[in-house]
Design a protein around this motif. Sequence first.
Motif, mmCIF file in Angstrom:
data_model
loop_
_atom_site.group_PDB
_atom_site.id
_atom_site.type_symbol
_atom_site.label_atom_id
_atom_site.label_comp_id
_atom_site.label_asym_id
_atom_site.label_seq_id
_atom_site.Cartn_x
_atom_site.Cartn_y
_atom_site.Cartn_z
ATOM 1 N N ASP A 31 0.848 -1.192 0.000
ATOM 2 C CA ASP A 31 0.000 0.000 0.000
ATOM 3 C C ASP A 31 0.886 1.246 0.000
ATOM 4 N N PRO A 32 0.715 2.151 -0.979
ATOM 5 C CA PRO A 32 1.581 3.328 -1.056
ATOM 6 C C PRO A 32 1.272 4.411 -0.026
ATOM 7 N N SER A 33 0.138 4.287 0.655
ATOM 8 C CA SER A 33 -0.287 5.369 1.545
ATOM 9 C C SER A 33 -0.489 4.968 2.999
ATOM 10 N N TYR A 34 -0.681 3.672 3.262
ATOM 11 C CA TYR A 34 -0.999 3.248 4.628
ATOM 12 C C TYR A 34 -0.047 2.160 5.109
ATOM 13 N N ALA A 35 0.208 2.184 6.418
ATOM 14 C CA ALA A 35 1.097 1.201 7.030
ATOM 15 C C ALA A 35 0.425 -0.169 7.081
ATOM 16 N N ASP A 36 1.239 -1.197 7.280
ATOM 17 C CA ASP A 36 0.705 -2.562 7.358
ATOM 18 C C ASP A 36 -0.266 -2.710 8.521
ATOM 19 N N GLY A 37 0.021 -2.023 9.632
ATOM 20 C CA GLY A 37 -0.858 -2.119 10.796
ATOM 21 C C GLY A 37 -2.269 -1.649 10.493
ATOM 22 N N THR A 38 -2.385 -0.578 9.722
ATOM 23 C CA THR A 38 -3.707 -0.068 9.344
ATOM 24 C C THR A 38 -4.473 -1.105 8.536
ATOM 25 N N ASN A 39 -3.786 -1.727 7.583
ATOM 26 C CA ASN A 39 -4.443 -2.735 6.746
ATOM 27 C C ASN A 39 -4.729 -4.022 7.516
ATOM 28 N N MET A 40 -3.870 -4.369 8.465
ATOM 29 C CA MET A 40 -4.129 -5.550 9.293
ATOM 30 C C MET A 40 -5.394 -5.363 10.118
ATOM 31 N N ASN A 41 -5.569 -4.170 10.661
ATOM 32 C CA ASN A 41 -6.776 -3.904 11.454
ATOM 33 C C ASN A 41 -8.023 -3.870 10.580
ATOM 34 N N LEU A 42 -7.855 -3.431 9.335
ATOM 35 C CA LEU A 42 -8.977 -3.455 8.398
ATOM 36 C C LEU A 42 -9.385 -4.894 8.090
ATOM 37 N N GLU A 79 -1.436 0.959 14.490
ATOM 38 C CA GLU A 79 -1.697 1.428 13.129
ATOM 39 C C GLU A 79 -0.399 1.682 12.363
ATOM 40 N N ASN A 80 0.686 1.931 13.077
ATOM 41 C CA ASN A 80 1.968 2.265 12.447
ATOM 42 C C ASN A 80 2.865 1.047 12.213
ATOM 43 N N TYR A 81 2.379 -0.135 12.559
ATOM 44 C CA TYR A 81 3.214 -1.331 12.396
ATOM 45 C C TYR A 81 3.585 -1.538 10.931
ATOM 46 N N MET A 82 4.878 -1.851 10.705
ATOM 47 C CA MET A 82 5.360 -2.171 9.359
ATOM 48 C C MET A 82 6.202 -3.438 9.431
ATOM 49 N N ALA A 83 5.854 -4.416 8.620
ATOM 50 C CA ALA A 83 6.636 -5.651 8.561
ATOM 51 C C ALA A 83 7.955 -5.395 7.830
ATOM 52 N N ARG A 84 8.958 -6.178 8.151
ATOM 53 C CA ARG A 84 10.264 -6.125 7.487
ATOM 54 C C ARG A 84 10.839 -4.708 7.452
ATOM 55 N N ALA A 85 10.721 -4.005 8.566
ATOM 56 C CA ALA A 85 11.182 -2.616 8.618
ATOM 57 C C ALA A 85 12.665 -2.499 8.277
ATOM 58 N N GLY A 86 13.463 -3.435 8.769
ATOM 59 C CA GLY A 86 14.900 -3.391 8.491
ATOM 60 C C GLY A 86 15.203 -3.515 7.007
ATOM 61 N N GLU A 87 14.499 -4.424 6.334
ATOM 62 C CA GLU A 87 14.698 -4.602 4.892
ATOM 63 C C GLU A 87 14.282 -3.358 4.120
ATOM 64 N N ILE A 88 13.208 -2.735 4.563
ATOM 65 C CA ILE A 88 12.730 -1.521 3.896
ATOM 66 C C ILE A 88 13.766 -0.406 4.020
ATOM 67 N N GLY A 142 12.390 8.582 9.318
ATOM 68 C CA GLY A 142 11.920 7.237 9.638
ATOM 69 C C GLY A 142 10.558 6.921 9.049
ATOM 70 N N ASP A 143 10.221 7.553 7.926
ATOM 71 C CA ASP A 143 8.930 7.347 7.262
ATOM 72 C C ASP A 143 9.000 6.068 6.423
ATOM 73 N N LEU A 144 8.588 4.957 7.014
ATOM 74 C CA LEU A 144 8.714 3.657 6.354
ATOM 75 C C LEU A 144 7.764 3.493 5.170
ATOM 76 N N ILE A 145 6.631 4.169 5.194
ATOM 77 C CA ILE A 145 5.684 4.050 4.083
ATOM 78 C C ILE A 145 6.297 4.621 2.808
ATOM 79 N N THR A 146 6.880 5.823 2.914
ATOM 80 C CA THR A 146 7.544 6.425 1.757
ATOM 81 C C THR A 146 8.762 5.616 1.351
#
Length: 201
Positions: A31-42, A79-88, A142-146
């Motif tokens: 998702d180019p606009s939302y973190a993984d946590g947001t989509n997981m909760n959805l 809501e801000n959780y991002m998987a594989r943050a280190g790889e990103i 530290g903007d992981l989404i971008t």
Amino acid sequence: MAKKKETENLAEELAKSFERWEHLREYGGSDPSYADGTNMNLVRNHIMYYKNKMVEQYGTDYEKYPEIFYREVPPKVSENYMARAGEIKDGAAQALEYYISDPNFFYLLANKDVLTEKEAKQISLHNVLGYASGLARAIKDGDLITMRRHAGRPEGYLESFAQCATRMMNIINDRKKEPEQVQGDGQLSLFQFGMETGQRR
């Protein structure tokens, strides 16, 4: 028959939602606009929706409930959780290195003041240059989404640099082909006219 089909669909959609939640938790999404946590909760909301639909349909007829119904609803996450943050982060840093060493990007940066503001807008110059500066800012903040947008497909941004550089070159080259403009009021002085006619004798 229709009822049975609807029951199968609910069970299938519920199973897919559980799989989707697990995939987002482990691998993340795109998702180019939302973190993984947001989509997981959805997706978690979808899981609860399908479970509630089953309760509405089956009530106390427990034999009709599929096995997947009894699987526990996954927990709500940040809501801000991002998987594989280190790889990103690593991928974003690598992408930025690609950008700042790219000859097309360097050409755009070196010649950005040659174009008028109108010409710069025509080729989206500021937007294209902003890809690199925006990524640098995202890494700093530290903007992981971008960062993920760039880490996943730096080739797309490099192609944008190439296309923009080509358009800039065309504008600059077209200027060189334009005839020189007469200075002043557009009339030759007698001295200039004499020189011109004298040269043709």
